[in-house]
Design a protein around this motif. Structure first.
Motif, PDB file in Angstrom:
ATOM      1  N   ILE A 122      48.993  49.918  29.429  1.00  0.00           N
ATOM      2  CA  ILE A 122      47.607  49.633  29.775  1.00  0.00           C
ATOM      3  C   ILE A 122      46.799  49.403  28.503  1.00  0.00           C
ATOM      4  CG2 ILE A 122      45.512  50.576  30.849  1.00  0.00           C
ATOM      5  CD1 ILE A 122      47.418  52.158  32.714  1.00  0.00           C
ATOM      6  N   ILE A 123      46.064  48.303  28.492  1.00  0.00           N
ATOM      7  CA  ILE A 123      45.153  48.005  27.394  1.00  0.00           C
ATOM      8  C   ILE A 123      43.766  47.956  28.015  1.00  0.00           C
ATOM      9  CG2 ILE A 123      44.467  46.308  25.655  1.00  0.00           C
ATOM     10  CD1 ILE A 123      47.444  45.475  25.578  1.00  0.00           C
ATOM     11  N   GLU A 124      42.913  48.869  27.564  1.00  0.00           N
ATOM     12  CA  GLU A 124      41.568  48.932  28.123  1.00  0.00           C
ATOM     13  C   GLU A 124      40.550  48.990  26.990  1.00  0.00           C
ATOM     14  OE1 GLU A 124      41.838  52.312  30.679  1.00  0.00           O
ATOM     15  OE2 GLU A 124      42.325  53.672  29.065  1.00  0.00           O
ATOM     16  N   ASP A 125      39.332  48.590  27.304  1.00  0.00           N
ATOM     17  CA  ASP A 125      38.299  48.605  26.278  1.00  0.00           C
ATOM     18  C   ASP A 125      37.009  49.143  26.871  1.00  0.00           C
ATOM     19  OD1 ASP A 125      36.374  46.214  26.956  1.00  0.00           O
ATOM     20  OD2 ASP A 125      38.395  45.417  27.238  1.00  0.00           O
ATOM     21  N   ASN A 126      36.022  49.300  26.008  1.00  0.00           N
ATOM     22  CA  ASN A 126      34.739  49.854  26.440  1.00  0.00           C
ATOM     23  C   ASN A 126      33.715  48.773  26.771  1.00  0.00           C
ATOM     24  OD1 ASN A 126      34.431  49.047  23.749  1.00  0.00           O
ATOM     25  ND2 ASN A 126      32.967  50.662  23.289  1.00  0.00           N
ATOM     26  N   GLY A 127      34.195  47.579  27.085  1.00  0.00           N
ATOM     27  CA  GLY A 127      33.298  46.470  27.435  1.00  0.00           C
ATOM     28  C   GLY A 127      32.925  46.479  28.901  1.00  0.00           C
ATOM     29  N   LYS A 128      32.149  45.456  29.296  1.00  0.00           N
ATOM     30  CA  LYS A 128      31.660  45.342  30.669  1.00  0.00           C
ATOM     31  C   LYS A 128      32.705  44.784  31.619  1.00  0.00           C
ATOM     32  CE  LYS A 128      26.881  44.662  29.358  1.00  0.00           C
ATOM     33  NZ  LYS A 128      25.738  43.759  29.371  1.00  0.00           N
ATOM     34  N   GLY A 129      33.789  44.269  31.095  1.00  0.00           N
ATOM     35  CA  GLY A 129      34.812  43.678  31.953  1.00  0.00           C
ATOM     36  C   GLY A 129      34.710  42.168  31.966  1.00  0.00           C
ATOM     37  N   PHE A 130      35.766  41.545  32.421  1.00  0.00           N
ATOM     38  CA  PHE A 130      35.816  40.092  32.479  1.00  0.00           C
ATOM     39  C   PHE A 130      34.861  39.570  33.545  1.00  0.00           C
ATOM     40  CE2 PHE A 130      40.105  40.927  30.834  1.00  0.00           C
ATOM     41  CZ  PHE A 130      40.088  40.084  29.730  1.00  0.00           C
ATOM     42  N   PRO A 131      34.252  38.418  33.287  1.00  0.00           N
ATOM     43  CA  PRO A 131      33.465  37.786  34.350  1.00  0.00           C
ATOM     44  C   PRO A 131      34.383  37.408  35.518  1.00  0.00           C
ATOM     45  CG  PRO A 131      33.057  36.727  32.228  1.00  0.00           C
ATOM     46  CD  PRO A 131      34.195  37.674  32.051  1.00  0.00           C
ATOM     47  N   GLU A 132      33.830  37.336  36.693  1.00  0.00           N
ATOM     48  CA  GLU A 132      34.625  37.052  37.896  1.00  0.00           C
ATOM     49  C   GLU A 132      35.384  35.739  37.790  1.00  0.00           C
ATOM     50  OE1 GLU A 132      36.606  37.688  41.220  1.00  0.00           O
ATOM     51  OE2 GLU A 132      35.286  39.168  40.288  1.00  0.00           O
ATOM     52  N   ASP A 133      34.791  34.712  37.150  1.00  0.00           N
ATOM     53  CA  ASP A 133      35.492  33.426  37.046  1.00  0.00           C
ATOM     54  C   ASP A 133      36.761  33.538  36.208  1.00  0.00           C
ATOM     55  OD1 ASP A 133      33.798  33.676  34.703  1.00  0.00           O
ATOM     56  OD2 ASP A 133      34.152  31.546  34.318  1.00  0.00           O
ATOM     57  N   VAL A 135      38.661  36.278  36.007  1.00  0.00           N
ATOM     58  CA  VAL A 135      39.608  36.972  36.879  1.00  0.00           C
ATOM     59  C   VAL A 135      40.223  35.994  37.876  1.00  0.00           C
ATOM     60  CG1 VAL A 135      39.866  38.807  38.600  1.00  0.00           C
ATOM     61  CG2 VAL A 135      38.423  39.183  36.592  1.00  0.00           C
ATOM     62  N   GLN A 136      39.399  35.110  38.437  1.00  0.00           N
ATOM     63  CA  GLN A 136      39.901  34.127  39.402  1.00  0.00           C
ATOM     64  C   GLN A 136      40.842  33.121  38.739  1.00  0.00           C
ATOM     65  OE1 GLN A 136      36.502  32.483  41.406  1.00  0.00           O
ATOM     66  NE2 GLN A 136      36.125  34.358  42.552  1.00  0.00           N
ATOM     67  N   ARG A 137      40.468  32.643  37.529  1.00  0.00           N
ATOM     68  CA  ARG A 137      41.341  31.702  36.820  1.00  0.00           C
ATOM     69  C   ARG A 137      42.677  32.354  36.483  1.00  0.00           C
ATOM     70  NH1 ARG A 137      37.126  30.081  33.127  1.00  0.00           N
ATOM     71  NH2 ARG A 137      38.364  31.050  31.526  1.00  0.00           N
ATOM     72  N   PHE A 138      42.638  33.623  36.055  1.00  0.00           N
ATOM     73  CA  PHE A 138      43.880  34.317  35.734  1.00  0.00           C
ATOM     74  C   PHE A 138      44.741  34.486  36.981  1.00  0.00           C
ATOM     75  CE2 PHE A 138      46.539  38.064  35.182  1.00  0.00           C
ATOM     76  CZ  PHE A 138      47.274  37.649  34.093  1.00  0.00           C
ATOM     77  N   SER A 139      44.108  34.746  38.112  1.00  0.00           N
ATOM     78  CA  SER A 139      44.845  34.865  39.370  1.00  0.00           C
ATOM     79  C   SER A 139      45.572  33.560  39.683  1.00  0.00           C
ATOM     80  CB  SER A 139      43.877  35.235  40.490  1.00  0.00           C
ATOM     81  OG  SER A 139      44.545  35.277  41.720  1.00  0.00           O
ATOM     82  N   LYS A 140      44.912  32.419  39.425  1.00  0.00           N
ATOM     83  CA  LYS A 140      45.547  31.114  39.644  1.00  0.00           C
ATOM     84  C   LYS A 140      46.711  30.910  38.680  1.00  0.00           C
ATOM     85  CE  LYS A 140      41.555  28.655  41.476  1.00  0.00           C
ATOM     86  NZ  LYS A 140      40.597  27.558  41.258  1.00  0.00           N
ATOM     87  N   SER A 170      48.751  42.110  35.056  1.00  0.00           N
ATOM     88  CA  SER A 170      47.592  42.033  35.937  1.00  0.00           C
ATOM     89  C   SER A 170      46.332  42.206  35.109  1.00  0.00           C
ATOM     90  CB  SER A 170      47.663  43.092  37.035  1.00  0.00           C
ATOM     91  OG  SER A 170      47.626  44.381  36.470  1.00  0.00           O
ATOM     92  N   LEU A 171      45.247  41.769  35.678  1.00  0.00           N
ATOM     93  CA  LEU A 171      43.950  41.836  35.029  1.00  0.00           C
ATOM     94  C   LEU A 171      43.014  42.527  35.995  1.00  0.00           C
ATOM     95  CD1 LEU A 171      42.278  40.702  32.597  1.00  0.00           C
ATOM     96  CD2 LEU A 171      41.831  38.725  34.035  1.00  0.00           C
ATOM     97  N   GLU A 172      42.402  43.598  35.549  1.00  0.00           N
ATOM     98  CA  GLU A 172      41.502  44.339  36.426  1.00  0.00           C
ATOM     99  C   GLU A 172      40.142  44.461  35.767  1.00  0.00           C
ATOM    100  OE1 GLU A 172      43.230  48.061  37.538  1.00  0.00           O
ATOM    101  OE2 GLU A 172      45.163  47.125  37.977  1.00  0.00           O
ATOM    102  N   ARG A 173      39.126  44.342  36.576  1.00  0.00           N
ATOM    103  CA  ARG A 173      37.757  44.504  36.081  1.00  0.00           C
ATOM    104  C   ARG A 173      37.381  45.971  36.061  1.00  0.00           C
ATOM    105  NH1 ARG A 173      33.431  40.297  37.502  1.00  0.00           N
ATOM    106  NH2 ARG A 173      32.361  42.089  36.708  1.00  0.00           N
TER     107      ARG A 173
END
Length: 176
Positions: A122-133, A135-140, A170-173
């Protein structure tokens, strides 16, 4: 042409060249990690993250952003291709630092769940997270569907490297 006009064109060409360099490097790196795995062996994840060759991917960015990388103890050895794993981890750390809007970005690498066939890193950071777009592009990308490339080469490189090792990514917000 007067010397000033020549200098202006030179600066514009240099600026354009710099703007194209990063995307081209991303494409080249993505192409390099598409190759099938060649040498899967037991790899110590902590030593990869401390190895100068792989650390070079993110060390300068961490210094520029006054960021920190915290590698938690207890990450088990994984069966992997060293180069592919180094590229995957490096690109994910760069992505975590680069897109973190905090003045002091912190990235943590730790072990998650594991069983006989899979170890979760697991790689996590203290940021706000990826924008939804994103996450959607990565899902594609994960599903093999076509998508537009608007940057995101680090995620593509990491995903392909993980695929080479017959793993999953996987990419999680973050929960906000």
């Amino acid at each position: 042409p007067p010397p000033q006009a020549a200098r202006k064109r030179g600066c514009a060409a240099h600026s354009t060249s710099r703007k194209l360099h990063a995307p081209l490097e991303g494409l080249l790196e993505a192409a390099r990690v598409r190759r099938p795995p060649v040498r899967a062996a037991p790899i110590d994840v902590q030593s990869i993250l401390k190895n100068d060759a792989y650390r070079a991917q993110f060390e300068t960015l961490l210094l520029e952003r006054s960021g920190t990388l915290d590698i938690k103890p207890g990450i088990p050895e994984v069966q992997a291709d060293e180069v592919a794993l180094g590229h995957a981890l490096g690109n994910l750390i760069v992505t975590a630092v680069k897109h973190n809007t905090n003045p002091d970005p912190r990235v943590t690498v730790r072990a998650g769940s594991q069983d006989d066939t899979m170890t979760e890193i697991i790689i996590e950071d203290n940021g706000k997270g990826f924008p939804e777009d994103v996450v959607q592009r990565f899902s594609k990308i994960r599903s093999g569907r076509p998508t537009t490339l608007k940057g995101g080469f680090g995620l593509v490189v990491a995903h392909r490297a993980v695929q080479r090792m017959r793993g999953e990514m996987s990419l999680e917000r973050a929960e906000t």
